[in-house]
Design a protein around this motif. Sequence first.
Motif, PDB file in Angstrom:
ATOM      1  N   PRO A 304       0.822  -1.220   0.000  1.00  0.00           N
ATOM      2  CA  PRO A 304       0.000   0.000   0.000  1.00  0.00           C
ATOM      3  C   PRO A 304       0.849   1.260   0.000  1.00  0.00           C
ATOM      4  O   PRO A 304       0.432   2.293  -0.493  1.00  0.00           O
ATOM      5  N   SER A 307      -1.044   6.103   2.957  1.00  0.00           N
ATOM      6  CA  SER A 307      -2.498   6.257   2.995  1.00  0.00           C
ATOM      7  C   SER A 307      -2.962   7.609   2.472  1.00  0.00           C
ATOM      8  O   SER A 307      -4.140   7.771   2.138  1.00  0.00           O
ATOM      9  N   ARG A 309      -3.721  10.569   0.021  1.00  0.00           N
ATOM     10  CA  ARG A 309      -4.059  10.616  -1.403  1.00  0.00           C
ATOM     11  C   ARG A 309      -3.010  11.348  -2.224  1.00  0.00           C
ATOM     12  O   ARG A 309      -2.634  10.915  -3.324  1.00  0.00           O
ATOM     13  N   LEU A 312       0.206   9.229  -2.482  1.00  0.00           N
ATOM     14  CA  LEU A 312      -0.031   8.093  -3.385  1.00  0.00           C
ATOM     15  C   LEU A 312      -0.057   8.547  -4.842  1.00  0.00           C
ATOM     16  O   LEU A 312       0.434   7.849  -5.728  1.00  0.00           O
ATOM     17  N   PHE A 320      -6.012   4.844  -1.475  1.00  0.00           N
ATOM     18  CA  PHE A 320      -5.977   3.941  -0.337  1.00  0.00           C
ATOM     19  C   PHE A 320      -7.263   3.135  -0.212  1.00  0.00           C
ATOM     20  O   PHE A 320      -7.264   2.024   0.321  1.00  0.00           O
ATOM     21  N   TYR A 323      -6.879  -0.274  -1.576  1.00  0.00           N
ATOM     22  CA  TYR A 323      -6.218  -1.208  -0.655  1.00  0.00           C
ATOM     23  C   TYR A 323      -7.211  -1.730   0.380  1.00  0.00           C
ATOM     24  O   TYR A 323      -7.243  -2.939   0.685  1.00  0.00           O
ATOM     25  N   GLU A 324      -8.033  -0.841   0.931  1.00  0.00           N
ATOM     26  CA  GLU A 324      -9.007  -1.268   1.933  1.00  0.00           C
ATOM     27  C   GLU A 324     -10.032  -2.237   1.334  1.00  0.00           C
ATOM     28  O   GLU A 324     -10.459  -3.185   1.997  1.00  0.00           O
ATOM     29  N   LEU A 362      -1.089   8.056   8.881  1.00  0.00           N
ATOM     30  CA  LEU A 362      -0.850   6.673   8.483  1.00  0.00           C
ATOM     31  C   LEU A 362      -0.558   5.812   9.711  1.00  0.00           C
ATOM     32  O   LEU A 362      -1.073   4.688   9.834  1.00  0.00           O
TER      33      LEU A 362
END
Length: 457
Positions: A304, A307, A309, A312, A320, A323-324, A362
């Motif tokens: 991941p 977390s 945005r 990423l 994220f 991933y969840e 995170l």
Amino acid sequence: RLAHYDYWSDSVRRSILLDSKADMLVYGMGERQVLEIARRLDKGDDIDSLSDIRGTVVVRNSTDGFKDCVTIPSLEEVSSDKDKFNISHNMIYAEADPVRGRPIAQACGARYAIQLPPAMPFTPPELDRIYDLPYTREYHPSYEARGGIPGLEPVRFSIISHRGCPGACNFCSIYLHQGRIVQSRSIESIVKEVRLIAARTGFRGTITDIGGPTANLYGAACESWSKTGACAGKLCLVPGKCEKLDPGYRQTLKLWREIRRIKEVKYLFVGSGVRYDLLTEDYSNAYMRDLCESHISGQLKVAPEHSDRTVLRLMNKPDFEVYEKFTKRFRSFNERLGKRQFLVNYIICGHPGSRLEDTLKLALYLEKKHIHPEQVQDFIPLPMTISGCMYYTEKDPATGEAIYVAKGLKERRMQRALLQHDNPRNKKYVLEALKELNVLHLSGKFLHYGAKTRPNR
């Protein structure tokens, strides 16, 4: 290959070819280039005449004779102007494709470092030929007196199934090394190698991994790759999987079935990391079921990375929420199968764009989920990667937008400490981070040493 930011010296350095004073530089995996160089030299060609071999870099006094050559800002320009460095970087990335790429020339004083386009991808039969060679699968005898190579043991009974990764994460160098076009071996070649391994002394029945840069992209294909290369203006996996990309799951399932038929093989595990964003939709159901039922040793590696945005996006990773969604599916599949299996989560701290407060968020998320990551990587700007460019210029090379970059050693230590707060050695930096963020009241959430270690979930 060309001018690049070097983290260790904190400076822009010229092509390593000039520093090494070598005749040629070979980049990529190198098989095609090495064989072509050997053939040409054996034929009597002079080394200075080899100016047309893909996947090499040469130094010349001019760009004459290099068709469609793209000239990028010079070493002197990129060393003194970060905007020129970004321009140069974007031009290099635009040509990093074997099908549509062109030669790149960069002036370095009175000479030019000239990079030829990447070598063409291997077809399955060509790749099979490479991996079917009679390798000893042992370390060189010269290491025997030193007790061998311990690092060989975890991968002694593992197999490479493919090369290349269309993910193109900004911090990763695979895009420039193996490319976005996936090259896969045939099922027959891999099965043959499994049989050879199974017959070796010391084999106890477990293939520890069949994978590549991304384990669940064996057999991946796109109709554009052979015709026009990887798309220049479109990414394969971000913000979502391109509809033209076939992740190759049917071929993978067939491969796994063939290997499970080999009586000497008791276990076949996926030890390489997987792209979890390719395991969130219904098209991956059969793959997920087979993976969870038969091919996880207890822990599955996913990345991941963060977390936030914004971070990423700068990493070129999915949001994220993806991933969840994957973690819920992973838990659901394992519950239905009666399995108790866990995720090993790779995290990067200190990536461009990541502020101390982003890392705190995170860390709080990980603590809430009882995730205690051992795999935390301090971001290191690899030469010629997009993230390395961001680190040096403190700008997004694609947009010119300013980016926050944690360059001080103290802040980098604080970011890592928050993510690994269970380690007593990190207490000093955890407290300093919480104090700087004015959230010392959270210390009770982080500083609970002596608690029983909980697995990554």
